[in-house]
Design a protein around this motif. Structure first.
Motif, short mmCIF file in Angstrom:
data_model
loop_
_atom_site.label_atom_id
_atom_site.label_comp_id
_atom_site.label_asym_id
_atom_site.label_seq_id
_atom_site.Cartn_x
_atom_site.Cartn_y
_atom_site.Cartn_z
N LEU A 175 0.88 -1.03 0.05
CA LEU A 175 -0.20 0.10 0.00
C LEU A 175 0.76 1.36 0.12
CD1 LEU A 175 -2.92 1.06 0.11
CD2 LEU A 175 -2.54 1.26 2.67
N GLY A 176 2.00 1.17 0.72
CA GLY A 176 2.81 2.22 0.69
C GLY A 176 3.24 2.67 -0.73
N PRO A 177 4.29 1.94 -1.39
CA PRO A 177 4.28 1.94 -2.85
C PRO A 177 3.38 2.61 -3.75
CG PRO A 177 5.50 0.02 -2.03
CD PRO A 177 4.45 0.43 -0.93
N LEU A 178 2.18 1.73 -3.64
CA LEU A 178 0.90 2.15 -4.37
C LEU A 178 0.69 3.69 -4.13
CD1 LEU A 178 -1.24 -1.00 -4.07
CD2 LEU A 178 -0.39 0.05 -6.41
N ALA A 179 0.64 4.03 -3.04
CA ALA A 179 0.15 5.40 -2.61
C ALA A 179 0.97 6.42 -3.27
CB ALA A 179 0.28 5.81 -1.14
N THR A 180 2.49 6.27 -3.56
CA THR A 180 3.15 7.14 -4.36
C THR A 180 3.37 6.80 -5.71
OG1 THR A 180 5.07 5.62 -3.69
CG2 THR A 180 4.70 7.44 -2.23
N ASP A 181 3.50 5.56 -6.39
CA ASP A 181 3.61 5.25 -7.55
C ASP A 181 2.36 5.38 -8.48
OD1 ASP A 181 6.24 4.58 -6.73
OD2 ASP A 181 5.72 2.34 -6.51
N MET A 182 1.11 5.03 -7.87
CA MET A 182 0.08 4.94 -8.95
C MET A 182 -0.19 6.52 -9.14
SD MET A 182 -3.88 3.31 -8.29
CE MET A 182 -3.17 1.88 -8.14
N TYR A 183 0.04 7.46 -8.34
CA TYR A 183 -0.40 8.86 -9.00
C TYR A 183 0.74 9.68 -9.68
CZ TYR A 183 1.19 12.06 -5.13
OH TYR A 183 1.89 13.28 -4.41
N LEU A 184 1.93 9.07 -9.93
CA LEU A 184 2.97 9.77 -10.36
C LEU A 184 2.70 10.19 -11.80
CD1 LEU A 184 6.11 7.36 -9.39
CD2 LEU A 184 5.60 9.83 -8.29
N PRO A 185 1.87 9.50 -12.49
CA PRO A 185 1.49 10.07 -14.13
C PRO A 185 0.81 11.17 -13.78
CG PRO A 185 1.50 7.63 -13.79
CD PRO A 185 1.67 8.06 -12.66
N ALA A 186 -0.04 11.35 -12.62
CA ALA A 186 -1.00 12.37 -12.46
C ALA A 186 -0.26 13.72 -12.18
CB ALA A 186 -2.08 11.97 -11.73
N LEU A 187 0.87 13.70 -11.48
CA LEU A 187 1.58 15.14 -10.80
C LEU A 187 1.20 16.16 -11.98
CD1 LEU A 187 4.35 13.72 -9.21
CD2 LEU A 187 2.17 14.09 -8.24
N PRO A 188 1.78 15.95 -13.12
CA PRO A 188 1.75 17.23 -13.97
C PRO A 188 0.21 17.92 -14.26
CG PRO A 188 3.26 15.87 -15.05
CD PRO A 188 2.51 15.08 -13.98
N GLN A 189 -0.85 16.82 -14.38
CA GLN A 189 -2.20 17.03 -14.71
C GLN A 189 -2.69 17.90 -13.31
OE1 GLN A 189 -4.00 16.97 -17.61
NE2 GLN A 189 -5.22 18.73 -16.17
N ILE A 190 -2.34 17.51 -12.22
CA ILE A 190 -2.75 18.02 -10.92
C ILE A 190 -2.31 19.37 -10.65
CG2 ILE A 190 -2.43 17.93 -8.53
CD1 ILE A 190 -2.47 14.97 -8.44
N GLY A 191 -0.88 19.54 -11.24
CA GLY A 191 -0.45 20.98 -11.08
C GLY A 191 -1.49 22.01 -12.08
N ARG A 192 -1.55 21.34 -13.25
CA ARG A 192 -2.48 22.19 -14.23
C ARG A 192 -3.78 22.60 -13.51
NH1 ARG A 192 1.00 19.40 -18.27
NH2 ARG A 192 -0.61 17.57 -18.16
N ASP A 193 -4.33 21.79 -13.19
CA ASP A 193 -5.60 21.81 -12.55
C ASP A 193 -5.76 22.71 -11.57
OD1 ASP A 193 -6.70 19.96 -14.55
OD2 ASP A 193 -7.02 18.34 -13.17
N PHE A 194 -4.88 22.77 -10.63
CA PHE A 194 -4.90 23.42 -9.42
C PHE A 194 -4.17 24.86 -9.46
CE2 PHE A 194 -5.52 19.45 -6.44
CZ PHE A 194 -7.02 19.70 -6.69
N GLY A 195 -3.45 24.94 -10.79
CA GLY A 195 -2.67 26.14 -10.96
C GLY A 195 -1.21 26.23 -9.98
N ALA A 196 -0.78 25.07 -9.87
CA ALA A 196 0.27 24.82 -8.80
C ALA A 196 1.52 24.70 -9.59
CB ALA A 196 -0.01 23.76 -7.66
N GLY A 197 2.60 25.08 -9.04
CA GLY A 197 4.08 24.98 -9.41
C GLY A 197 4.61 23.44 -9.13
N THR A 198 5.58 22.96 -9.82
CA THR A 198 6.30 21.93 -9.41
C THR A 198 6.56 21.69 -8.18
OG1 THR A 198 7.06 21.86 -11.83
CG2 THR A 198 8.27 20.28 -10.39
#
Length: 406
Positions: free
Chosen positions: A19-42
């Motif tokens: 569960l620990g690795p899943l909680a970090t690895d599964m949403y890695l591809p979403a990080l750029p999209q999360i930044g764009r949706d929330f207007g947040a920097g890297t």
């Protein structure tokens, strides 16, 4: 209910720890999209990873002693339920600050799986046996990061990033049921520790001043920090800089996981003829070569996917050999305080990794240079920790026979 030494018990413990690795690895591809949706920097988006690790580290200091008092199973089940609730909060977040808060709550619950999974292995096996079992467990666990980014990329492309957290919450609920009805309580009743502040502080002081424990923990933490530097920076380097499609990110990530599994299986095979510390130093040398190769290529201006993935795969071969040995070595001296030892070990691991993640986020220059240099630095520092501490203070049962006879 399975027996403690059953292969299926090991597999279920691996699934719980995953569960620990899943909680970090599964949403890695979403990080750029999360930044764009929330207007947040890297740096802000990356902070959702580092805050998770910081919360994960602190929570282990609590759930370890609780498990030494009440047993492994009830604390693990409660942690999974909290993780599931926090995952729903992440999915419903409407700004980056709310997501950060829910990620911390996720960490509080998710910490129970890894810390108590390690403690359970120490409950069941001797230190040398534990090193082998942890290597096998790590190989099984590697299935999670092998498939998680691919699943995450598909979910992001088709259902949006919030679906990733809903999937994580569902997994946590399933694991709560598995632990409740599938795994016996591994802790011996006579090993239960009193839950008093003075006792906790005394236990932590005893563990934290043990030079053998410090050596293995620091070596592990530095290698894990190199791994987390890759986790923190890989999506920005591969997706934003090298223009890998989010749904293809997991395919390249799988190469790294193949290296990790290869290192685990190599450790198991070498464990038949070599002592754990002999396997450990070989893994460290391989990790240093991989990290140095990636840094050298990046500093030379060689920017392509394989200049990142192939050296990182080599680094992960070494990591797969190092992590099981350091986990078992750190807890070898503390059979009666396995939960607390595992908690302090995990705190050190996650705290150092969180620092590496923050550095990657704040120093990121749009290329692979910063990530590669930090990975190489962590590998070299881990080797130095082995030479200065572990080699001088090996765990009981980890020394070559000639040395232990002296």
């Amino acid at each position: 209910m399975l027996t403690l030494t059953s292969v299926w018990t090991t597999i279920l413990l691996a699934a719980a720890v995953a569960l620990g690795p899943l909680a970090t690895d599964m949403y890695l591809p979403a990080l750029p999209q999360i930044g764009r949706d929330f207007g947040a920097g890297t740096d802000q988006v990356q902070l959702t990873l580092s805050l998770y690790l910081a919360g994960f580290a602190l929570a282990q200091l609590i759930c370890g002693p609780l498990a030494d008092r009440f047993g492994r199973k009830p604390i693990m089940i409660a942690g999974f339920v909290l993780f599931a609730v926090a995952s729903v909060g992440c999915a419903l977040a409407t700004n980056i600050e709310t997501l950060m808060l829910c990620r911390v709550l996720q960490a509080l619950g998710g910490s129970a799986g890894p810390v108590l999974g390690r403690a359970a292995i120490r409950d069941i096996y001797t230190p040398r046996e534990a090193a082998k079992i942890l290597a096998i467990l790590a190989s099984i666990m590697a299935l999670a990061p092998a498939v998680a980014p691919t699943i995450g990329g598909v979910l992001v492309a088709n259902l949006g990033w919030s679906s990733i957290f809903l999937a994580l919450g569902g997994y946590a609920l399933v694991m709560a049921l598995v632990v409740a009805f599938g795994i016996p309580e591994p802790m011996r009743p006579d090993y239960r520790q009193p839950l008093r502040l003075c006792s906790l502080l005394r236990n932590y002081r005893s563990i934290g001043t043990d030079l053998s424990f410090l050596g293995y923990t620091l070596t592990n933490a530095l290698i894990y920090a190199g791994l987390f530097a890759f986790l923190s920076g890989s999506s920005f380097v591969l997706i934003d800089f090298l223009e890998v499609a989010p749904e293809h990110f997991g395919l390249f990530f799988a190469c790294m996981v193949v290296g990790y599994v290869s290192g685990n299986l190599t450790a198991v095979r070498l464990g038949r003829t070599l002592m754990p510390d002999q396997i450990l130093v070989r893994g460290l040398v391989i990790a240093v070569v991989g990290g140095a190769l990636m840094a050298g290529l990046a500093l030379a201006g060689v920017y392509n996917v394989w200049a990142v993935i192939l050296p990182q795969t080599l680094f992960m071969v070494g990591t797969g050999m190092v992590l099981p040995q350091t986990m078992a070595g750190a807890m070898a001296n503390f059979p009666r305080m396995a939960g607390s030892a595992s908690a302090l070990f995990g705190f050190g691991q996650m705290a150092v990794a969180a620092v590496a993640g923050v550095l990657v986020g704040h120093l990121h220059d749009g290329t692979s240079v910063v990530m590669a240099v930090i990975i190489a630095t962590c590998a070299c520092a881990a080797l130095a920790s082995y030479l200065l501490l572990v080699q001088r203070h090996p765990a009981p049962g980890f020394e070559p026979q000639e040395a232990s006879a002296q």
